[in-house]
Write a protein that holds these residues in place. Structure first.
Motif: not given
Length: 1290
Positions: A838, A843, A929-930, A1025-1026, A1031
């Motif tokens: 990720s 990102r 974060t997403t 956030t993930l 996730d």
């Protein structure tokens, strides 16, 4: 009983004779004298009695007149004297030691006795079984050398030995109870208690319960008077103007309440001074060996020992410190002359009439040193597992394991000990035996000085500092890197007479690495391979070839060396089998003359004459004799010990021209050669093949070059296959040797030996180990810091926790726990595969470190190195107001409110927004974060790098562009003026300069910054956030439980009441400072306590094993089985269990010896099907006992599995040992097993030592039958070639 000769008297009356009866001394005999006036006794007054000449009397009565013997007079031989019974003798006891003595009091001037004073004696009841003091009386003479497992060791140096005064003070402090006041209300050790006296309370209304009367028994003393006393009020109330409330400080004029609170908190925080640092103690003192010692003979006009040569500078420095009774650490290359220091210490001890112990890591080195020192000093003894020679000598040579046994057993030899010389100290890195060195160094008493001799090691000062702190005495480190004979290193690529001159210089005597020689060797090898390909095809073997290729290589090499007069040579081969193959393949090589052959033949005949006839015809003896006659030799652990000694002696005489040896030949054996050859640069270390370490290479290469004979030593590395890589060669030849590392580990013998002594603790042994040294060396500084923090804590003002602030402490604890849980979860995320995936380019992450606090950033680039991953990130920041980075403050958070703790209250620029590019570590990423942005990372980095090249305008007016060499990153802004630029400006006398306007960022940078700023404004509490579980698919229990606990803490923080108080910021800062001080104090206390020991959990597990097996009781007292285990040299648990299970008592001695071989055998193999049924059953029983012990260890938590513990047993030589104990000649044993003869001999020798330890244990436990069998077994094993006396001891 003999009759006295009757005296014939004359007829007159006896009273008329001039005779007198005279008593002869105190012997009870009388003699008649016809001398007038003869004395009544021959014992003069106040003189000691003297007996007659007993030897003359015995000769006259028994030798001259044999008729007096009962043998010739049978009428007197049947006499019997009735024993008189004396019951009162049973009540006779030895008198108690006198507890006091009279001490004369004299006049200080005249010396006249003024009176007497009775003084108490401290050491009146000491013994070897109750005291560790050197003042205790010596034990029996029979135990003076080896000691006894039941005796206490002497007190280790460096530990504070408790005196009688200390013990009495400690007992008084433990028993101090105040019987006069408050004993009924305050328990001993408590500051407060329960007041049971009835109190007068107003009567409650009818029908109601009195709450005060119900709570009266629970009153713990928290009255108003106690509160007022704690606040500094003797008798006032909260409304008094002298109250010490935190809120009653004088008001300061401020523009707002927040400013007032922050000013107050900063004033309190700045009033406390940081603790002062304690100057570090210097225990390891380096000695300058470059300065000549010109006044050596003036300082030592009469040296204890003199050599026929002039000592080197480092030797003179060491001798000077030995004369001052200082401990020294001498680190020098092989053959540099470290033995000179040991020789002077031995001579100094003989001069002082004290003793010296010389320890070595291997038995062969002990035998050689015994021969050398005996020829030099004469009064030298040797103690090994099977040999004891001249144990009363002033210098004793032994292995380190024997010295450890003597220390634990309280040997009286330690009393007279002045020096202990540790040779080959770098052997402490040995994983199996390195712990022995640390145990001995810790257990040595205070009066013993140490001399450590080692090869060059990079951390000699650190190791000496550990010993100095351990023994509380300074250690002088004398290190020299100068070789007495410089070395030259070559590559050899030849394999035939045509290519025998392909010798290429790689490293010269000055230490210069020649790449030209490397490429020449590479080209020569490449050319030969291309010619081979043209003749036989392109396919080339990748291995190093077989015996035929080795034969060609060695014949060409030895021919070249012989022509250049570079013999003798030692060829190091890292395989016993290859050593034998290479020597056996040189059948056509003969390097000795006829006179040398004659000398070798006579020497062999003289050495082998002590063997029995069949042993002289052993295949190995015949083969070695044939090799030696041609000037060849083989030396490895598979060779018989007597043959190895023959090879060593012939090599030292120069009669062995080529010696094929393994690495053990380089361990301390002083056998230099003209040339050293390495068969390969790779070896098998027991688990895998690897390149030689620089320390291993230097140790073996140091055998090249004979001092006083050769100007340089030659080291040759054979290139049988491909030429090694230049990087690997450079690292091996010029790299630093291995550091001295601790191999300390806990053993059951160590634990039991220390548990049986009340005054010694295993924790103290662990504290003083080299492995704990890095964390324990700052203990003095930790103690001072703890004292300073205690004073600081007392000076801090107590926060007000009343009213709305009642839950302030819980609020702080919740916030700290939430931060810690989030950090733990984030670490797990970063370590996971999905988490790293990720963190890709684009990102958006939340950055939290020293320079940024919850600032948004976007990842531009991900890079990896040996330490881990790093992320180059564009991060938002404030636009700098000052050009000087020193004027910029750090991004430290203020007082955290629930919004700050529960979410990520993002950083928002207060003024113009700016950005920086920073390289982040995984710990700097607070949240993932997403959100993902489309960014051009390369373009942004290139633009940022260009804008970092600052343009200056100096006072001369010309603009200057500076590169990165003059720019340094500073804080959140990433640029600043480096020291190099300031130095440049000062050199040019340019004091005034200014920054010119920089170019604006490109569109990609502007777009990324605007997107980050928009996200910060849209999500003030942080963007989504993930989720680690949903996730990122993290199923770790700690992550799941941490997430649940974090949600619970967030709810508690939101419901906190203290944040609504206007005094919350000031009181929180006070509480935080107080809690941080307390946390630091807890950390220091933990570092100073036993709980911080790395091996403490394993120690508790091993103690639990001993308690389960019945060796130690619950109170830690060693029981009988534990005392028996202390007497074992190895496999203490297994041997003790076999003894107490009576698994050995029913067997014959030869069967016991055969079974015990499984505990000492090192060569793998099967037991075989030809064993008797008794031995097969015994093997299964031994394995069953080992399995039971392994199961107990596994149940107690030790990380050794049952299979691993049982796998340590090896019964491959059971049949061989059984037949040897039954009397089979050694020549017939070779057909029973494929094990090399040298390993069989080593197994039987170690087995004899184990039988002797079992014999002593059987006597200790009261098993005379088993003891007799073990004595018989040891006698059966000790015969013929296996226990042939060493040539060095003859």
């Amino acid at each position: 009983m003999m009759e006295r000769e009757r005296l014939v008297l004359p007829p007159p009356d006896p009273l008329d004779l001039p005779l007198r009866a005279v008593e002869l001394g105190c012997s009870g005999r009388w003699e008649l004298l016809n001398i007038a006036g003869a004395p009544e006794s021959t014992l003069p007054h106040n003189l000691l009695p003297c007996a007659p000449d007993l030897q003359q009397e015995a000769e006259q009565l028994f030798l001259s007149s044999p008729a007096w013997l009962p043998l010739h007079g049978l009428e007197h031989s049947a006499r019997k004297w009735q024993r008189k019974m004396d019951p009162w003798s049973l009540l006779a006891v030895l008198g108690a030691p006198v507890p006091s003595d009279l001490q004369a009091q004299r006049h200080p001037t005249t010396g006249h006795i003024l009176g007497y004073k009775e003084v108490l004696l401290e050491n009146t009841d000491l013994s070897a079984t109750t005291s560790l003091s050197l003042r205790r009386p010596p034990g029996p003479i029979s135990q003076s050398l080896w000691g006894n497992p039941t005796q206490y060791p002497f007190w280790p140096g460096g530990m504070d030995e408790p005196t009688i005064t200390d013990l009495s003070t400690r007992e008084e402090a433990e028993e101090e109870i105040d019987f006069e006041t408050a004993l009924l209300t305050v328990p001993p050790g408590f500051k407060k208690g329960v007041d049971f006296a009835p109190k007068d309370y107003p009567a409650p209304a009818p029908g109601l319960l009195s709450l005060s009367s119900l709570l009266e028994p629970l009153d713990l003393g928290g009255s108003d008077e106690d509160e007022r006393e704690a606040m500094g009020q003797p008798g006032g109330t909260r409304g008094d103007p002298v109250t010490a409330s935190p809120c009653s400080v004088p008001l300061v004029r401020a523009s707002s309440l927040e400013d007032l609170v922050l000013k107050e908190a900063s004033t309190i925080a700045s009033s406390v001074e940081p603790p002062k640092t304690l100057p570090q103690e210097q225990w390891a003192i380096p000695v300058d060996v470059t300065t000549p010692v010109g006044d050596f003979y003036r300082l030592i006009p009469q040296p204890a020992f003199q050599w026929p040569f002039e000592p080197d500078v480092f030797q003179k420095q060491a001798i000077l410190h030995l004369e001052r009774h200082n401990s020294v650490f001498v680190a020098a290359h092989t053959s540099a002359g470290k033995t000179v220091v040991a020789e002077y210490a031995i001579a100094l001890a003989q001069k002082h009439m004290t003793r010296t112990i010389y320890t070595s890591p291997i038995k062969a080195l002990s035998n050689q040193k015994f021969r050398d020192f005996r020829n030099t000093f004469g009064d030298v003894g040797l103690l090994t597992g099977d040999v004891q020679l001249h144990s009363e000598a002033s210098c004793l040579i032994m292995t380190t394991e024997i010295l450890r046994s003597m220390l634990y057993s309280g040997s009286d030899v330690i009393r007279d000990l002045e020096w202990v010389i540790f040779d080959e100290v770098h052997y402490i890195n040995d994983a199996e035996r390195g712990v022995v060195w640390e145990e001995v160094l810790i257990m040595l008493p205070e009066h013993v000085s140490v001399i450590l001799l080692s090869a060059t090691v990079p951390n000699a000062l650190e190791f000496a500092d550990w010993i100095g702190r351990l023994k509380r005495r300074q250690i002088y480190v004398i290190s020299t890197v100068t070789r007495p004979v410089p070395l030259e290193h070559y590559l050899f690529t030849g394999n035939s007479p045509k290519t025998q001159d392909e010798l290429f210089l790689l490293l010269d005597s000055q230490g210069t690495f020649h790449t030209k020689g490397y490429y020449a060797a590479l080209e020569a090898k490449k050319e030969r391979m291309s010619k081979h390909a043209q003749t036989f095809g392109a396919k080339q073997p990748t291995h190093q070839g077989g015996p035929a290729q080795d034969r060609g290589v060695y014949l060409s090499l030895l021919a070249s060396l012989r022509r250049r007069a570079q013999l003798p040579v030692v060829v190091f081969t890292f395989s016993r089998g290859r050593c034998d193959e290479q020597a056996a393949g040189l059948t056509s090589l003969d390097l000795t003359t006829n006179s040398e052959k004659s000398e070798i033949h006579l020497f062999l005949q003289r050495c082998l004459a002590r063997l029995r006839g069949s042993d002289r015809q052993l295949p190995q003896v015949l083969h070695m004799s044939e090799l030696l006659h041609r000037g060849l030799g083989v030396h490895h652990s598979g060779i018989l010990p007597i043959l190895k000694e023959i090879v060593e002696m012939l090599f030292s005489r120069g009669l062995v021209k080529v010696l094929f040896a393994t690495e053990t030949f380089a361990m301390g054996v002083n056998m230099p050669a003209r040339t050293v050859v390495f068969d390969s640069m790779r070896k098998h270390d027991g688990s895998t093949f690897r390149d030689l370490l620089p320390g291993e290479y230097v140790q073996m290469a140091g055998r090249a070059g004979r001092r006083g004979l050769d100007p340089t030593g030659t080291v040759i590395l054979l290139c049988k296959g491909r030429v090694p890589e230049m990087v690997d060669l450079h690292r091996m030849l010029t790299g630093k040797p291995s550091q001295l590392q601790s191999q300390f580990r806990l053993t059951y013998t160590m634990i039991l030996n220390l548990l049986r002594v009340d005054a010694l603790r295993v924790e103290d042994m662990m504290k003083r180990s080299f492995s704990e040294f890095p964390s324990r060396k700052d203990s003095k500084a930790h103690e001072q810091a703890l004292a300073e923090l205690t004073k600081k804590l007392e000076a801090l003002e107590e926060p007000d926790l009343t009213g709305q602030l009642v839950d302030l402490s819980e609020y702080y604890i919740w916030g700290e726990e939430l931060t810690e849980i989030r950090s733990l979860i984030q670490r797990r995320v970063i370590e996971s595969v999905n988490g790293l995936k990720s963190l890709s380019s684009g990102r958006v992450v939340v950055v939290k470190n020293q320079d940024h606090h919850n600032a948004l950033g976007v990842i531009l680039q991900v890079s990896s190195n040996s330490t881990g991953r790093s992320f180059t990130t564009l991060v938002l920041c404030d636009k700098p107001l000052s050009e000087d980075p020193q004027d910029r403050g750090s991004a430290s958070p203020g007082v955290p409110y629930p919004d700050d703790l529960v979410g990520f209250k993002l950083f928002l620029p207060e003024g113009p927004c700016d950005h920086t590019v920073a390289k982040l570590q995984p710990r700097d990423v607070a949240a993932i974060t997403t959100k993902v942005l489309r960014v051009n990372g390369e373009k942004i980095l290139e633009d940022f790098s260009k804008r970092q090249q600052l343009k200056f305008k100096l006072d001369a007016g010309e603009p200057i562009f500076l590169g990165r060499d003059y720019i340094m990153g500073s804080g959140r802004y990433g640029w600043g003026i480096s020291p190099g630029l300031r130095e440049l400006l000062c050199k040019r006398s340019l004091r005034t300069y200014s920054f010119l306007r920089q170019d604006p960022p490109v569109a990609a940078v502007t777009t990324a910054v605007q997107e980050l700023l928009r996200l910060s404004q849209a999500y003030p509490a942080g963007p989504p956030t993930l989720d680690p579980v949903n996730d990122l698919q993290l199923k770790d229990m700690s992550v799941v439980e941490g997430g649940l606990r974090a949600r619970k803490l967030e709810e508690l923080i939101r419901e906190a009441q203290c944040v609504h108080s206007p005094r919350f910021p000031a009181q929180y800062l006070k509480l935080r400072e107080r809690m941080q001080v307390q946390k630091e104090m807890e950390r220091l206390r933990f570092l100073l306590s036993d709980q911080s020991l790395l091996l403490l959990p394993e120690y508790h597990q091993r103690v639990q094993v001993l308690q389960t097996l019945g060796y130690v009781d619950e109170a830690g007292t060693v029981k009988l089985a534990g005392r028996v285990a202390c007497a074992m040299s190895s496999h203490e648990l297994l041997l003790t269990e076999l003894m107490f299970d009576n698994a050995l008592s029913a067997l014959r001695p030869e069967e016991i010896a055969a079974l015990l071989s499984g505990l000492v055998c090192q060569s793998p193999g099967d037991t075989g099907e030809q064993l008797p049924s008794t031995l097969k059953q015994g093997v299964e029983r031994v394995r069953a006992v080992a399995k039971r012990i392994g199961e107990v260890q596994a149940a107690c938590g030790l990380n050794q599995t049952v299979e691993e513990f049982v796998g340590e047993l090896n019964f491959g030589l059971v049949g061989v040992v059984y037949e040897w104990a039954r009397g089979m000649p050694f020549s017939e044993l070779a057909g029973l097993s494929g094990t090399p003869e040298g390993l069989v001999v080593r197994c039987i020798q170690r087995l004899a030592e184990m039988c002797r330890s079992l014999r002593g244990a059987a006597r200790l436990v009261g098993e005379p039958v088993l003891g007799a069998k073990m004595e018989t077994a040891a006698t059966l094993l000790r015969r013929d070639i296996v226990f042939a006396a060493s040539l060095y001891t003859q």
